[in-house]
Design an enzyme around this catalytic site. Structure first.
Site, PDB file in Angstrom:
ATOM      1  N   GLY A 231      24.381  -4.068 -10.352  1.00  0.00           N
ATOM      2  CA  GLY A 231      25.373  -3.184 -10.954  1.00  0.00           C
ATOM      3  C   GLY A 231      25.568  -3.509 -12.422  1.00  0.00           C
TER       4      GLY A 231
ATOM      5  NE  ARG B  55      20.671  -0.673 -27.684  1.00  0.00           N
ATOM      6  CZ  ARG B  55      20.655  -1.293 -26.513  1.00  0.00           C
ATOM      7  NH1 ARG B  55      19.596  -1.937 -26.114  1.00  0.00           N
ATOM      8  NH2 ARG B  55      21.708  -1.254 -25.734  1.00  0.00           N
TER       9      ARG B  55
ATOM     10  CG  HIS C 296       6.873  33.662  -3.285  1.00  0.00           C
ATOM     11  ND1 HIS C 296       7.139  32.722  -2.307  1.00  0.00           N
ATOM     12  CD2 HIS C 296       5.585  34.062  -3.109  1.00  0.00           C
ATOM     13  CE1 HIS C 296       6.053  32.582  -1.556  1.00  0.00           C
ATOM     14  NE2 HIS C 296       5.097  33.366  -2.021  1.00  0.00           N
TER      15      HIS C 296
ATOM     16  N   GLY D 275      21.170   3.661 -27.359  1.00  0.00           N
ATOM     17  CA  GLY D 275      21.853   2.777 -26.410  1.00  0.00           C
ATOM     18  C   GLY D 275      20.973   2.256 -25.292  1.00  0.00           C
ATOM     19  CB  THR D 276      21.989   1.138 -21.893  1.00  0.00           C
ATOM     20  OG1 THR D 276      22.958   0.209 -22.379  1.00  0.00           O
ATOM     21  CG2 THR D 276      21.337   0.603 -20.638  1.00  0.00           C
TER      22      THR D 276
ATOM     23  CD  GLU E  34      15.560   5.630 -11.163  1.00  0.00           C
ATOM     24  OE1 GLU E  34      16.089   6.728 -11.009  1.00  0.00           O
ATOM     25  OE2 GLU E  34      15.534   5.047 -12.280  1.00  0.00           O
TER      26      GLU E  34
ATOM     27  CG  HIS F 111      24.313  13.218 -16.691  1.00  0.00           C
ATOM     28  ND1 HIS F 111      23.252  12.435 -16.313  1.00  0.00           N
ATOM     29  CD2 HIS F 111      25.057  13.398 -15.585  1.00  0.00           C
ATOM     30  CE1 HIS F 111      23.362  12.166 -15.013  1.00  0.00           C
ATOM     31  NE2 HIS F 111      24.446  12.731 -14.562  1.00  0.00           N
TER      32      HIS F 111
HETATM   33  P1  FAD Z   1      25.195   2.527 -23.895  1.00  0.00           P
HETATM   34  O1  FAD Z   1      24.053   3.414 -23.685  1.00  0.00           O
HETATM   35  O2  FAD Z   1      25.206   1.207 -23.232  1.00  0.00           O
HETATM   36  O3  FAD Z   1      25.310   2.336 -25.467  1.00  0.00           O
HETATM   37  C1  FAD Z   1      26.233   1.484 -26.059  1.00  0.00           C
HETATM   38  C2  FAD Z   1      25.674   1.020 -27.399  1.00  0.00           C
HETATM   39  O4  FAD Z   1      26.715   0.385 -28.102  1.00  0.00           O
HETATM   40  C3  FAD Z   1      24.552   0.013 -27.282  1.00  0.00           C
HETATM   41  O5  FAD Z   1      23.406   0.465 -27.957  1.00  0.00           O
HETATM   42  C4  FAD Z   1      25.111  -1.255 -27.918  1.00  0.00           C
HETATM   43  O6  FAD Z   1      24.135  -1.962 -28.692  1.00  0.00           O
HETATM   44  C5  FAD Z   1      26.175  -0.700 -28.828  1.00  0.00           C
HETATM   45  N1  FAD Z   1      27.265  -1.631 -29.104  1.00  0.00           N
HETATM   46  C6  FAD Z   1      27.984  -2.343 -28.208  1.00  0.00           C
HETATM   47  N2  FAD Z   1      28.948  -3.048 -28.829  1.00  0.00           N
HETATM   48  C7  FAD Z   1      28.810  -2.788 -30.150  1.00  0.00           C
HETATM   49  C8  FAD Z   1      29.516  -3.227 -31.291  1.00  0.00           C
HETATM   50  N3  FAD Z   1      30.563  -4.045 -31.207  1.00  0.00           N
HETATM   51  N4  FAD Z   1      29.107  -2.779 -32.512  1.00  0.00           N
HETATM   52  C9  FAD Z   1      28.046  -1.924 -32.604  1.00  0.00           C
HETATM   53  N5  FAD Z   1      27.356  -1.489 -31.545  1.00  0.00           N
HETATM   54  C10 FAD Z   1      27.740  -1.905 -30.335  1.00  0.00           C
HETATM   55  N6  FAD Z   1      21.773   7.137 -16.527  1.00  0.00           N
HETATM   56  C11 FAD Z   1      21.405   8.402 -16.261  1.00  0.00           C
HETATM   57  O7  FAD Z   1      22.216   9.310 -16.440  1.00  0.00           O
HETATM   58  N7  FAD Z   1      20.133   8.702 -15.823  1.00  0.00           N
HETATM   59  C12 FAD Z   1      19.212   7.745 -15.607  1.00  0.00           C
HETATM   60  O8  FAD Z   1      18.089   8.041 -15.200  1.00  0.00           O
HETATM   61  C13 FAD Z   1      19.562   6.403 -15.859  1.00  0.00           C
HETATM   62  N8  FAD Z   1      18.663   5.415 -15.664  1.00  0.00           N
HETATM   63  C14 FAD Z   1      19.008   4.132 -15.967  1.00  0.00           C
HETATM   64  C15 FAD Z   1      18.074   3.142 -15.757  1.00  0.00           C
HETATM   65  C16 FAD Z   1      18.378   1.828 -16.050  1.00  0.00           C
HETATM   66  C17 FAD Z   1      17.348   0.762 -15.835  1.00  0.00           C
HETATM   67  C18 FAD Z   1      19.676   1.511 -16.584  1.00  0.00           C
HETATM   68  C19 FAD Z   1      20.038   0.115 -16.938  1.00  0.00           C
HETATM   69  C20 FAD Z   1      20.616   2.501 -16.783  1.00  0.00           C
HETATM   70  C21 FAD Z   1      20.310   3.821 -16.472  1.00  0.00           C
HETATM   71  N9  FAD Z   1      21.239   4.849 -16.638  1.00  0.00           N
HETATM   72  C22 FAD Z   1      20.883   6.137 -16.339  1.00  0.00           C
HETATM   73  C23 FAD Z   1      22.617   4.602 -17.128  1.00  0.00           C
HETATM   74  C24 FAD Z   1      22.742   4.946 -18.617  1.00  0.00           C
HETATM   75  O9  FAD Z   1      21.819   4.187 -19.335  1.00  0.00           O
HETATM   76  C25 FAD Z   1      24.156   4.685 -19.119  1.00  0.00           C
HETATM   77  O10 FAD Z   1      25.091   5.335 -18.293  1.00  0.00           O
HETATM   78  C26 FAD Z   1      24.351   5.175 -20.541  1.00  0.00           C
HETATM   79  O11 FAD Z   1      23.451   4.548 -21.420  1.00  0.00           O
HETATM   80  C27 FAD Z   1      25.787   4.941 -21.018  1.00  0.00           C
HETATM   81  O12 FAD Z   1      25.928   5.384 -22.325  1.00  0.00           O
HETATM   82  P2  FAD Z   1      27.008   4.741 -23.309  1.00  0.00           P
HETATM   83  O13 FAD Z   1      26.879   5.503 -24.587  1.00  0.00           O
HETATM   84  O14 FAD Z   1      28.315   4.689 -22.658  1.00  0.00           O
HETATM   85  O15 FAD Z   1      26.568   3.220 -23.499  1.00  0.00           O
END
Ligand code: FAD
Length: 472
Positions: A278, A38, A451, A43-44, A193, A328
């Site tokens: 989703g 990224r 309290h 991440g996301t 949200e 988390h």
């Molecule tokens: P991700 O965070 O998706 O990270 C995966 C990473 O892998 C990405 O950066 C991607 O670029 C990288 N990647 C993918 N393929 C490759 C590859 N082949 N080579 C190198 N890099 C790669 N969750 C909460 O707990 N609380 C919240 O308040 C919350 N709010 C959210 C709000 C929104 C708008 C969205 C969309 C999601 C929200 N989430 C929330 C969910 C949360 O973002 C995800 O559950 C979490 O990010 C998942 O983590 P992860 O590490 O599994 O994947």
């Protein structure tokens, strides 16, 4: 052949699952690399999810309070109160930058090698890394591989995303101006949200949901109340409604919807359409075939209870595999995966993963809800306490909602806690601790809570499962 480097552990993906797994593996003594394409870690969640959405939620709430509640709080405002939208967005950017930069520092501190590029399997022991700066692809070999490539928005068949007028979470968090009319497909947490943010700052928001009720996954009573309080805040809901078309025509989006029961059709014109139906697992470019990894019909990579694929040295965590798509949850799995590698055991309690919706009031829950208890034939007692009877909530003029405990009918053991209320997302941590330690509601009711705090409502709701509440 490319030059090849050998690591003990290579993590693919630098989101909450991957970056935590990499740090933990390094802390356990492994020579660790993390591949992220990224251009930023986190991440996301940090870049286009949890963090930017919470920045906008917090600041739009402050604006709303100042604009509409200053008078009742004894604050007089001389002059106009308005939203500086670019300023709101740059505050969000600043929060994101600080946090993603913070993870880079943590990588340095823990000696995790950060490989900025796309990782794809060459075979089950080797990954090719294609750097994002255009330099030459190279290979890394690893004794252990942790896949944490996350998720992406589920596309809506026939609706083309341009991230300007028809957007996903990425586009809605980076709009250039406040849309006069915002339509959202999907009444889940992300949809609601974003609906809250934009409605507070002036958009007319319509949420279209296929189901006949909001809040799937929530306790039924909580879900009903959510719909009520969000409705009072001015959001329009079209429930039991399916979208049949969504096309951009210049600066507007034309949407066609149909009532699921009656088949009645309607056309909606909007300035922005958010598709939030989703998320789905993301493995594009990873070349899982080269390692022989398998996915189920929803694209989730198949693993056993220790996160192992059919190759025991390749583990998968986070959104790209089973379980709730939450940051988390991914982090817990990241720690556990590294511990499995080191010690052969790790720990994630899937019965105790909190969910939070950061609207105002917030909605938070953990453990089982009433519907699940009935389904499982478990006898339970309910204890409830409303924030209207809590001194702090009253003082803060912030009294919407309640705390609801579900406890085992015989032992009072806490089975689930469901909260609508200010700071519910913080309060739910106490419920998580209670579940983890197998506490009873009496344990909580006999614990002294400060309290005046909102947490006294938590204590009194616990009390209400077996005795009379004191302040209500
Ligand atoms: P991700 O965070 O998706 O990270 C995966 C990473 O892998 C990405 O950066 C991607 O670029 C990288 N990647 C993918 N393929 C490759 C590859 N082949 N080579 C190198 N890099 C790669 N969750 C909460 O707990 N609380 C919240 O308040 C919350 N709010 C959210 C709000 C929104 C708008 C969205 C969309 C999601 C929200 N989430 C929330 C969910 C949360 O973002 C995800 O559950 C979490 O990010 C998942 O983590 P992860 O590490 O599994 O994947």
């Amino acid at each position: 052949r490319y030059a090849s480097t050998k690591y003990d552990v290579v993590v693919v993906g630098g989101g909450p699952g991957g970056y935590i797994a990499a740090i933990k593996a390094a802390q356990l003594g492994y020579n660790t690399a993390c591949i992220e394409k990224r251009g930023a870690l986190g991440g996301t969640c940090l870049n286009v999810g949890c963090i930017p959405s919470k920045s906008l939620l917090n600041n739009s709430h402050l604006y709303h309070q100042v604009k509409h509640e200053a008078g009742i709080r004894g604050i007089s405002i001389n002059g106009d109160i308005s939203v500086d939208f670019p300023g709101l967005m740059s505050a969000k950017e600043k929060a994101v930058k600080q946090l993603t930069g913070g993870i880079e520092m943590l990588f340095k501190k823990n000696k995790v090698t950060y490989l900025k590029g796309e990782g794809s399997f060459v075979n089950e022991k080797t990954l090719a890394v294609k750097p994002i700066d255009g330099s030459e692809t190279h290979e890394v070999e690893a004794d252990h591989i942790i896949v944490a490539t996350g998720s992406e928005p589920t596309p809506f068949p026939g609706i083309e995303i341009d991230e300007e007028r028809i957007v996903t979470n990425t586009g809605i968090l980076a709009l250039k101006e406040i849309p006069k009319r915002l339509t959202i497909i999907g009444g889940g947490i992300i949809g609601l949200e974003m609906a809250s943010v934009y409605s507070r700052i002036g958009s007319e928001v319509t949420v279209i949901e296929f189901q006949s009720a909001l809040g799937s996954g929530m306790d039924g009573e909580v879900a009903k109340n959510v719909q009520k309080f969000l409705g009072k805040q001015g959001l329009n809901f079209k429930l039991g409604t399916k979208v049949t078309k969504g096309v951009r025509n210049g600066e507007v989006v034309n949407i066609e919807v149909e009532d699921v029961k009656s088949g009645k059709k309607e056309e909606i014109e909007s300035d922005v359409l958010l598709v939030a139906i989703g998320r789905r697992p993301y493995t594009e470019g990873l070349n899982i075939e080269a390692a022989g990894l398998e996915a189920d019909n929803k694209g989730r990579l198949i693993i056993d209870e220790q996160f192992r694929t059919k190759h025991p040295h390749i583990r998968v965590i986070g959104d790209v595999t089973f379980g709730p798509m939450l940051a988390h949850k991914a982090e817990e799995e990241g720690v556990a995966a590294a511990e499995y590698i080191k010690h052969g055991h790790g720990h994630v309690n899937y019965g105790n993963i909190p969910s939070v919706m950061y609207t105002h009031p917030e909605v938070a829950w953990v453990g089982l809800n009433e519907e699940q208890l009935k389904e499982q034939g478990i006898k339970y007692k309910v204890g409830k306490f409303p924030f209207i009877a809590n001194s702090r909530a009253k003082t803060n003029v912030d009294t919407e909602g309640f705390v609801k405990f579900l406890a085992d009918a015989e032992t009072q053991r806490v089975l689930g806690v469901h909260i609508i209320g200010p700071n519910a997302g913080e309060m739910i941590a106490e419920a998580g601790l209670a579940l983890e330690y197998g506490a009873s509601t009496e344990d909580i009711a006999r614990t002294c809570h400060a309290h005046p705090t909102l947490s006294e409502a938590f204590k009194e709701a616990a009390l209400a499962t077996f005795d009379k509440p004191l302040n209500f």
